[in-house]
Design a protein around this motif. Structure first.
Motif, PDB file in Angstrom:
ATOM      1  N   LEU A 261       0.796  -1.359   0.026  1.00 14.68           N
ATOM      2  CA  LEU A 261       0.086  -0.086   0.020  1.00 14.68           C
ATOM      3  C   LEU A 261       1.009   1.332  -0.141  1.00 14.68           C
ATOM      4  CD1 LEU A 261      -3.334   0.757   2.264  1.00 14.68           C
ATOM      5  CD2 LEU A 261      -1.322   2.276   2.104  1.00 14.68           C
ATOM      6  N   GLU A 262       2.071   1.244   0.880  1.00 13.94           N
ATOM      7  CA  GLU A 262       2.740   2.534   0.695  1.00 13.94           C
ATOM      8  C   GLU A 262       3.483   2.409  -0.395  1.00 13.94           C
ATOM      9  OE1 GLU A 262       3.935   2.373   5.571  1.00 13.94           O
ATOM     10  OE2 GLU A 262       4.780   1.101   4.221  1.00 13.94           O
ATOM     11  N   LEU A 263       3.843   1.431  -1.047  1.00 17.27           N
ATOM     12  CA  LEU A 263       4.627   1.642  -2.292  1.00 17.27           C
ATOM     13  C   LEU A 263       3.626   2.040  -3.362  1.00 17.27           C
ATOM     14  CD1 LEU A 263       6.595   0.969  -4.259  1.00 17.27           C
ATOM     15  CD2 LEU A 263       5.851  -1.239  -4.820  1.00 17.27           C
ATOM     16  N   ALA A 264       2.505   1.693  -3.356  1.00 15.92           N
ATOM     17  CA  ALA A 264       1.363   2.120  -4.336  1.00 15.92           C
ATOM     18  C   ALA A 264       1.143   3.866  -4.520  1.00 15.92           C
ATOM     19  CB  ALA A 264       0.282   1.354  -4.360  1.00 15.92           C
ATOM     20  N   VAL A 265       1.072   4.163  -3.233  1.00 16.38           N
ATOM     21  CA  VAL A 265       0.893   5.654  -2.874  1.00 16.38           C
ATOM     22  C   VAL A 265       2.003   6.511  -3.022  1.00 16.38           C
ATOM     23  CG1 VAL A 265       0.059   7.490  -1.363  1.00 16.38           C
ATOM     24  CG2 VAL A 265      -1.198   5.208  -1.284  1.00 16.38           C
ATOM     25  N   ALA A 266       3.144   5.825  -2.572  1.00 18.78           N
ATOM     26  CA  ALA A 266       4.532   6.672  -2.694  1.00 18.78           C
ATOM     27  C   ALA A 266       4.947   6.930  -4.278  1.00 18.78           C
ATOM     28  CB  ALA A 266       5.623   6.142  -1.743  1.00 18.78           C
TER      29      ALA A 266
END
Length: 307
Positions: A261-266
């Motif tokens: 999730l953090e990768l997708a947003v970042a």
């Protein structure tokens, strides 16, 4: 939280925006208020809604919750297109825009809309009609900035050309579906936006939940999840190819101490021209997780290595 200007002359948006499409549908007024307040506490000041969300209840819940805090946020909403069964006649789109704006102002309990989107292009009406009506509202002060949504590269270019030649208010941004599993816009819409100084606001950054890590290959969808409740979203993104990509992306993120999730947003926040990433939430915990994702700033090397 970091803020970025939308396009060449748009408003300053928090890099994470709160998508309010669940308000009035999945969430009642109290649950919506809890999500909004959690967003404000996390530094999210960009609230994105539309008159169609919850049949207008999303806007109503936002207006009721903000109250005296209205000036702390950038309110973005969108007007509905003309009814499909209504034949186009000159002035019909203008009337729809004026009517939509008046309704949104009333439900949001505000005297102006910071960012007003044409939710979908009207392919039967001249593009000039929408821009002229929106410019009229800008001149009145009821709208501060205008933007497009769900457009093609050609539509971005057409609108920019009309605004320049007719001296009308221009679209400062465009909202598009863009995520690690849906990247076709990189071939045309994104370059067109860059060329015309139009900022980008991606929505569905988690591919309707596929990029949260909650869905596993060969396992049933969690009860009550979006894929379990609405097969439309599952049919759109679930495939063996996408499961393989999710597994590779999950491993990439975990190797660096992060979630998918953090990768997708970042990853989206790191793309050129992106001003704010729209993230939906149904709980304060989800809001805080989305906001935290903005703290991961991918290096050029990490961006190049993303599977």
């Amino acid at each position: 939280m970091e803020t970025r200007q939308l396009g060449g002359d748009g408003p300053a948006l928090s890099v994470i925006g709160l998508g309010c499409n669940n308000f009035g549908m999945k969430l009642d007024r109290d649950a919506s208020a809890a999500v909004i307040n959690a967003a404000l506490e996390a530094g999210i000041t960009h609230l994105d809604t539309a008159e169609m969300y919850g049949g207008g209840k999303s806007e109503e819940f936002i207006g009721a919750t903000l109250g005296a805090r209205r000036d702390e946020v950038v309110l973005a909403t969108k007007f509905l297109p003309r009814p499909k069964d209504e034949p186009y006649s000159p002035g019909a789109l203008r009337r729809r825009i004026i009517e939509g704006c008046e309704g949104s102002l009333r439900r949001l309990r505000t005297d102006r809309i910071d960012l007003y989107y044409q939710h979908y292009p009207d392919v039967e009406a001249p593009a000039e009609e929408a821009l002229q009506a929106l410019d009229e509202l800008v001149q009145q002060g009821t709208i501060l900035h205008i933007a497009s949504s769900n457009v093609t590269a050609a539509q971005v270019e057409t609108a920019a050309g009309i605004a320049e030649s007719a001296l009308l208010t221009r679209f400062c941004g465009t909202q598009i579906e863009w995520n690690l599993l849906s990247r076709a816009v990189e071939l045309d819409v994104v370059p067109s936006a860059h060329a015309n100084k139009v900022g980008i606001v991606p929505y569905f950054p988690l591919a309707s939940g596929m990029l949260t890590g909650k869905y596993r290959r060969g396992q049933e969808y969690p009860r009550g999840s979006r894929f379990d409740a609405m097969s439309y979203f599952a049919d759109k993104v679930v495939s063996e190819e996408n499961f393989a990509r999710v597994e590779a992306l999950t491993a990439f993120a975990q190797e660096r101490g992060h979630t998918i999730l953090e990768l997708a947003v970042a990853w989206l926040a790191a793309q050129d021209g992106v001003a704010s990433v729209i993230t939906g939430a149904t709980t304060p915990e989800q809001v805080r997780a989305n906001a935290a994702a903005a703290s991961w700033r991918l290096t050029a090397e990490e961006l190049a290595a993303v599977p």
